[in-house]
Design an enzyme around this catalytic site. Structure first.
Site, PDB file in Angstrom:
ATOM      1  N   GLU A 252      10.028 104.811  65.258  1.00  0.00           N
ATOM      2  CA  GLU A 252      10.865 104.161  64.236  1.00  0.00           C
ATOM      3  C   GLU A 252      10.364 104.630  62.876  1.00  0.00           C
ATOM      4  O   GLU A 252       9.203 104.407  62.533  1.00  0.00           O
ATOM      5  CB  GLU A 252      10.742 102.641  64.351  1.00  0.00           C
ATOM      6  N   HIS A 326      17.885  95.509  67.752  1.00  0.00           N
ATOM      7  CA  HIS A 326      17.605  94.072  67.591  1.00  0.00           C
ATOM      8  C   HIS A 326      17.392  93.665  66.131  1.00  0.00           C
ATOM      9  O   HIS A 326      17.191  92.489  65.850  1.00  0.00           O
ATOM     10  CB  HIS A 326      16.364  93.723  68.409  1.00  0.00           C
TER      11      HIS A 326
HETATM   12  C1  NOJ Z   1      10.312  96.869  63.355  1.00  0.00           C
HETATM   13  C2  NOJ Z   1      10.834  96.022  64.473  1.00  0.00           C
HETATM   14  O1  NOJ Z   1      11.981  96.617  64.993  1.00  0.00           O
HETATM   15  C3  NOJ Z   1      11.073  94.651  63.893  1.00  0.00           C
HETATM   16  O2  NOJ Z   1      11.776  93.823  64.771  1.00  0.00           O
HETATM   17  C4  NOJ Z   1       9.740  94.069  63.514  1.00  0.00           C
HETATM   18  O3  NOJ Z   1       9.923  92.836  62.855  1.00  0.00           O
HETATM   19  C5  NOJ Z   1       8.971  95.005  62.568  1.00  0.00           C
HETATM   20  N1  NOJ Z   1       9.033  96.369  62.986  1.00  0.00           N
HETATM   21  C6  NOJ Z   1       7.519  94.612  62.512  1.00  0.00           C
HETATM   22  O4  NOJ Z   1       6.884  94.923  63.711  1.00  0.00           O
END
Ligand code: NOJ
Length: 549
Positions: A252, A326
């Protein structure tokens, strides 16, 4: 993994994940097997037939490790255990095994930028400055009340938290219960590699790496994303772990550009398979502001962004393809039409995305055309939404304005329980669901869609199959058509003699077009209207995908 699921060519275009479609499960909202109102691993096992029917190749499982659930599992207190809310390690092993029987791999979510403050490492770290774990986290000396700098945490407030016993602040990019890990410490890195290798031994098929571009932070220079040592860390991580098996890895990376993405997803396999980049997904907000500051989608810009990522990564990297996860609102409510044209627009968005080059991700319920919700604030559970509400009230925003933003962008839009049938609690649980079920479950649910060839589900199923059937989906070059058209997203993908042509009307009016490409000799692979009218018009949200062989 079974031999037939293995791919010995580590770098070529036949890596299994280039042909794969990955399905994301948010475990607490997928299927509850024990009636506590929260989805769990046995619930997922019970739905593997459904997923095999859809045809997906792998499940990306949002975090199921032990966690106090301050951020729904993205705050891990034990990376080598399963949270009792989801089941046990035996259940996890059963899921990996059972999924394999359904030709599905399990991709774990690795949260390596931070741990929970309840993790043993942090419990030790805050005991004293001399403790061997102290340096696993990011500390700065200071004076109470005077933060080391003005950096803010993603969920509101300062990014620094005071620990009186140490007379030090620790750094957290997310909630106070998510202290950032210090990747500069080689001992920490080694512990992480050992943990990952332990999961690889258990037979997982890959990993999704949470906010991976934030691990090389340098808070003194206010650097969060893309720190100077990021790619050094990633190469070491990959060498010490991922390269030992035939895995898919997706990072990500909110700060990714196409140039950076070529490093991350270099075909030499030195870092990751691909990244999630968010350029397209951030377009409907006021530039330079937050996602809550709503702006209409600039459609021409959307086309430009896709064109750039498609052409620049071709042969030099690999794209991930997604509308949803999500953290994001439901795409049919966001850029489609969740009223009159819900079915047509959900299919249009699917057809548009699944014809592109890259690995598509389907987020649970997207294949049903599930929609956003418009709850009162009391019904929301997400830490980000609740903090935003308080913060903006204090700043003087009106409740109406805040709720407009929340209805459009809250992460809980995507987190309402999966709609399996029109029975009690949409078939999700026999207990009280942890988050209210979308009231439209009587109309939108899996049971009615699975055997209906006109359903959104059937359209996704078809798209998943097509990707496996024709090489053009994997290898074809992308070319944007009708670049100046303000309603239509059209492109071709070409690979040798094979050409895929995709035509999508992004809006709710009928539009006409004129193309140089002759579709008369092409096969209509998939569309979202029963009768394909090929006279140069597209009806509201009409989408067609053609193939010339
Ligand atoms: C990205 C995740 O997808 C999200 O749901 C989360 O709150 C943050 N990173 C922190 O881990």
């Amino acid at each position: 993994m079974k031999d037939e699921m293995k791919d010995t060519n580590q770098t070529g275009s036949d890596r299994w994940w280039k042909r794969a479609v990955i399905y994301q499960i948010y475990p607490r909202s997928f299927a509850d097997s024990n009636g506590d109102g929260i989805g769990d691993l046995q619930g997922i096992i019970a739905k593997l037939d459904y997923l095999e029917e859809l045809g997906i190749d792998a499940i990306w499982l949002s975090p199921v490790c032990r966690s106090p659930q301050d951020d729904n599992g993205y705050d891990i207190s034990d990376y080598q255990d399963i949270d009792p809310m989801f089941g046990t390690l035996d259940d996890m092993e059963a899921l990996i095994r059972e999924a394999e029987r359904h030709h599905i791999r399990i991709i774990m979510d690795l949260v390596l930028n931070h741990s929970s403050d309840e993790h043993r490492w942090f419990q030790e770290a805050k005991k004293s400055r001399e403790n061997p774990y102290h340096d696993y986290y990011v500390w700065r000396d200071g004076v109470e009340g005077e933060y080391p700098n003005d950096m803010r945490a993603a969920f509101g407030g300062s990014a620094w938290e005071w620990v009186p016993a140490l007379q030090q602040y620790y750094f957290h990019q997310f909630s106070v219960k998510q202290p950032d890990l210090n990747w500069e410490n080689p001992k920490l890195r080694q512990e992480i590699y050992d943990m990952i290798n332990w999961w690889i031994e258990k037979g997982v098929g890959g990993f999704r790496l949470d906010v991976i571009d934030q691990i090389a932070k340098e808070p003194d220079k206010k650097i969060t994303n893309n720190g100077p040592r990021l790619h050094e860390y990633l190469r070491e991580l990959s060498r010490e772990t991922f390269q030992k098996a035939d895995l898919v890895t997706v990072g990500e990376a909110w700060g990714a550009t196409t140039e950076l993405a070529k490093l991350y997803s270099n075909p030499d396999n030195s870092e990751l398979s691909m990244v999630f980049q968010f350029e397209h997904i951030c377009l409907d907000q006021i530039e330079g502001k937050e996602k809550w500051d709503l702006a209409p989608l600039p459609f021409m810009k959307l086309k430009e962004v896709f064109e750039r990522w498609q052409t620049q990564l071709c042969q030099k990297g690999w794209n991930s393809l997604f509308w949803n996860n999500h953290d994001l609102p439901r795409i049919v409510s966001r850029w489609g039409n969740d009223g009159q044209y819900r079915v047509e627009s959900a299919k249009m968005l699917a057809i548009l995305l699944h014809g592109l080059q890259g690995t598509p991700y389907i987020y649970q319920g997207e294949e049903l055309g599930m929609t956003n919700v418009q709850y009162e604030i009391e019904d929301y559970r997400d830490i980000e939404t609740l903090n935003l509400y308080q913060e903006r009230l204090e700043k003087g925003y009106s409740r109406e304005e805040i709720m407009r933003s929340i209805h459009a962008k809250s992460r809980d839009n995507a987190r309402t329980p999966m709609q399996w049938n029109d029975g009690e609690n949409a078939g999700f649980t026999k207990g009280t669901p942890w988050l209210r079920i979308n009231p439209n479950y009587r109309e939108i649910h899996a049971e009615s869609q699975m055997n209906d060839e006109d359903s959104v589900f059937s359209c996704y199923k078809k798209l998943v199959r097509l990707r496996k059937e024709y090489d053009v989906f994997v290898d074809g070059d992308f070319r944007l058509l009708l670049a100046d058209d303000e309603n239509i997203f059209a492109y071709t993908r070409t690979n040798g003699d094979q050409t895929l042509l995709v035509l999508c009307n992004f809006y709710d009016t009928t539009v006409s077009y004129s193309l140089d490409e002759d579709v008369s000799g092409m096969e209509l692979l998939v569309s979202n209207y029963r009768d394909a009218d090929e006279t140069g018009t597209l009806r509201p949200y009409e989408a067609r995908m053609y193939l010339k062989k």
